[in-house]
Design a protein around this motif. Structure first.
Motif, PDB file in Angstrom:
ATOM      1  N   GLU A 123      44.916-131.796  22.204  1.00 49.04           N
ATOM      2  CA  GLU A 123      45.235-130.868  23.296  1.00 49.04           C
ATOM      3  C   GLU A 123      46.016-129.656  22.809  1.00 49.04           C
ATOM      4  OE1 GLU A 123      45.717-132.073  27.353  1.00 49.04           O
ATOM      5  OE2 GLU A 123      46.133-134.102  26.689  1.00 49.04           O
ATOM      6  N   LEU A 124      46.940-129.859  21.877  1.00 50.98           N
ATOM      7  CA  LEU A 124      47.687-128.726  21.337  1.00 50.98           C
ATOM      8  C   LEU A 124      46.769-127.782  20.569  1.00 50.98           C
ATOM      9  CD1 LEU A 124      50.982-130.445  20.124  1.00 50.98           C
ATOM     10  CD2 LEU A 124      50.644-129.045  22.162  1.00 50.98           C
TER      11      LEU A 124
ATOM     12  N   ALA B 112      46.568-113.573  21.545  1.00 50.78           N
ATOM     13  CA  ALA B 112      46.793-114.876  20.925  1.00 50.78           C
ATOM     14  C   ALA B 112      47.556-115.788  21.870  1.00 50.78           C
ATOM     15  CB  ALA B 112      47.570-114.704  19.625  1.00 50.78           C
ATOM     16  N   SER B 113      47.199-117.073  21.846  1.00 53.83           N
ATOM     17  CA  SER B 113      47.942-118.056  22.631  1.00 53.83           C
ATOM     18  C   SER B 113      49.310-118.278  21.984  1.00 53.83           C
ATOM     19  CB  SER B 113      47.171-119.378  22.676  1.00 53.83           C
ATOM     20  OG  SER B 113      47.211-120.017  21.417  1.00 53.83           O
ATOM     21  N   PRO B 114      50.285-118.786  22.743  1.00 57.51           N
ATOM     22  CA  PRO B 114      51.623-119.002  22.175  1.00 57.51           C
ATOM     23  C   PRO B 114      51.643-119.897  20.942  1.00 57.51           C
ATOM     24  CG  PRO B 114      51.694-119.153  24.559  1.00 57.51           C
ATOM     25  CD  PRO B 114      50.242-119.080  24.186  1.00 57.51           C
ATOM     26  N   LEU B 115      50.688-120.821  20.838  1.00 62.14           N
ATOM     27  CA  LEU B 115      50.675-121.746  19.697  1.00 62.14           C
ATOM     28  C   LEU B 115      49.886-121.222  18.501  1.00 62.14           C
ATOM     29  CD1 LEU B 115      50.250-125.246  21.389  1.00 62.14           C
ATOM     30  CD2 LEU B 115      52.273-124.334  20.255  1.00 62.14           C
ATOM     31  N   ALA B 116      49.228-120.071  18.637  1.00 59.82           N
ATOM     32  CA  ALA B 116      48.367-119.576  17.563  1.00 59.82           C
ATOM     33  C   ALA B 116      49.143-119.297  16.287  1.00 59.82           C
ATOM     34  CB  ALA B 116      47.637-118.311  18.016  1.00 59.82           C
ATOM     35  N   ASP B 117      50.397-118.879  16.406  1.00 59.50           N
ATOM     36  CA  ASP B 117      51.215-118.603  15.227  1.00 59.50           C
ATOM     37  C   ASP B 117      51.764-119.876  14.594  1.00 59.50           C
ATOM     38  OD1 ASP B 117      51.092-115.832  14.832  1.00 59.50           O
ATOM     39  OD2 ASP B 117      52.518-115.462  16.451  1.00 59.50           O
TER      40      ASP B 117
ATOM     41  N   THR C 107      43.030-135.400  30.584  1.00 60.94           N
ATOM     42  CA  THR C 107      43.550-134.429  31.554  1.00 60.94           C
ATOM     43  C   THR C 107      45.044-134.658  31.781  1.00 60.94           C
ATOM     44  OG1 THR C 107      42.845-135.905  33.347  1.00 60.94           O
ATOM     45  CG2 THR C 107      41.343-134.129  32.734  1.00 60.94           C
ATOM     46  N   SER C 108      45.806-134.707  30.697  1.00 60.12           N
ATOM     47  CA  SER C 108      47.252-134.923  30.825  1.00 60.12           C
ATOM     48  C   SER C 108      47.991-133.649  31.225  1.00 60.12           C
ATOM     49  CB  SER C 108      47.822-135.434  29.504  1.00 60.12           C
ATOM     50  OG  SER C 108      47.763-134.415  28.514  1.00 60.12           O
ATOM     51  N   GLY C 109      47.350-132.485  31.037  1.00 57.94           N
ATOM     52  CA  GLY C 109      48.002-131.221  31.354  1.00 57.94           C
ATOM     53  C   GLY C 109      48.794-130.640  30.202  1.00 57.94           C
ATOM     54  N   LEU C 110      48.825-131.330  29.049  1.00 60.55           N
ATOM     55  CA  LEU C 110      49.602-130.852  27.904  1.00 60.55           C
ATOM     56  C   LEU C 110      49.091-129.504  27.403  1.00 60.55           C
ATOM     57  CD1 LEU C 110      51.833-131.361  25.831  1.00 60.55           C
ATOM     58  CD2 LEU C 110      50.180-132.636  24.472  1.00 60.55           C
ATOM     59  N   ALA C 111      47.778-129.354  27.329  1.00 60.01           N
ATOM     60  CA  ALA C 111      47.204-128.093  26.834  1.00 60.01           C
ATOM     61  C   ALA C 111      47.564-126.935  27.769  1.00 60.01           C
ATOM     62  CB  ALA C 111      45.691-128.216  26.710  1.00 60.01           C
ATOM     63  N   ASP C 112      47.530-127.169  29.079  1.00 63.11           N
ATOM     64  CA  ASP C 112      47.897-126.114  30.027  1.00 63.11           C
ATOM     65  C   ASP C 112      49.373-125.749  29.897  1.00 63.11           C
ATOM     66  OD1 ASP C 112      45.313-126.171  30.990  1.00 63.11           O
ATOM     67  OD2 ASP C 112      45.787-127.670  32.520  1.00 63.11           O
TER      68      ASP C 112
END
Length: 307
Positions: free
Chosen positions: A24-25, A57-62, A298-303
């Motif tokens: 998900e991350l 870029a998404s916040p996790l892209a870096d 569908t835990s919502g972690l990715a969102d």
């Protein structure tokens, strides 16, 4: 002040319990689109390498790097092509790799043919002269299954292998026959054996059965059968239990009817355990839809991570 590094394969089977943290991350980071601008700038300054970037870029892209070079089976055209196609979600390319006739990837039509393909490797452990040879032979081959029960589950495959060994003259009427792989299923600090440890039955010069285990330093120690914690025969094991392992040759046995086991992560995980050769026993009619089926949690972690 702590730092957390998560390392793994986002495409492998999710945990049986709820959630799929790494997957998900990574979906939130979208590494297939490139990295963030800050990370790209840092890498170029440190190494001279120019990385593709995503914008916006998404916040996790870096904070996410996707490694592309495979050191287990990268030189195997069948296994490598099949795994890369699934990682790219390209069902057609995965089927093409499977049907191309590569020597390292075989699609078997029935269980007897599939077993015949790996039988010589299975016999090697039963004829080894030393514990070291038996452990080495055992590490070269494994039967992996989607399920534990059923006609093509792990328990049935263990019985099938023992019946074949009996036909070849191996005495399997006692559970402590030489070459039998033993998988520990319970932690036991007294015997220093842990859930997931794999041993093999050997005979001492006096003819007494012992179970040999290899330590992380390569040393071999032998344990009396009566001292073993809970354990089971492991000619075959489920793909879930085999995650993190690798073998020269694997036979991946899919169920004989449609069900939850027919999914791309299980096929990807099973085939990618092989270093040199993989034999896939699977109904052709169920294979195509399964390769396109990537269950989503569908835990919502990715969102949450994308906000």
């Amino acid at each position: 002040n702590a730092r957390l590094l998560l390392v793994g394969d986002r495409d492998q089977l999710a945990a049986i319990a709820a959630g799929q943290v790494l997957g998900e991350l990574c979906r939130a980071a979208k590494p297939e689109r490139g990295v963030g601008s800050q990370l790209a700038t840092f890498v170029q300054a440190a190494t001279g390498m120019v990385l593709p970037t995503q914008s916006p870029a998404s916040p996790l892209a870096d904070h996410t790097i996707a490694l592309r070079e495979n050191h287990r089976f990268g030189q195997q055209p069948g296994i490598g092509g099949f795994a890369r196609a699934l990682a790219d979600r390209d069902t057609a390319a995965a089927l093409t790799s499977l049907r191309a006739g590569h020597a390292d990837l075989l699609h078997a039509a029935d269980a007897e043919r599939a077993l015949a393909e790996i039988a010589p490797l299975l016999f090697a452990a039963t004829t080894a002269r030393t514990a070291e040879q038996a452990l080495a032979a055992l590490a070269t081959v494994r039967i992996l299954t989607a399920t534990r029960h059923g006609p093509l589950g792990a328990l049935a495959w263990n019985r099938r292998v023992e019946a074949l060994l009996q036909q070849r003259g191996v005495r399997v009427d006692s559970p402590w026959y030489p070459g039998r792989p033993v998988l520990v299923t319970q932690n036991d600090s007294q015997s220093r054996l842990w859930n997931g440890d794999l041993g093999v039955v050997v005979k001492t010069p006096e003819g007494r059965p012992m179970v040999a285990f290899q330590g992380s330093d390569g040393s071999v120690r032998q344990v009396q059968p009566l001292r073993l914690p809970a354990h089971e025969t492991a000619w075959a094991m489920t793909v879930h239990k085999a995650q993190g392992s690798e073998y020269d040759t694997i036979l991946l046995s899919m169920p004989d009817r449609a069900g939850p086991g027919w999914q791309a992560p299980l096929l990807y995980t099973g085939i990618s355990r092989a270093r040199r050769r993989a034999v896939l026993l699977a109904d052709p009619g169920l294979l195509g839809p399964a390769l396109a089926h990537w269950p989503q949690r569908t835990s919502g972690l990715a969102d949450f991570a994308a906000d």
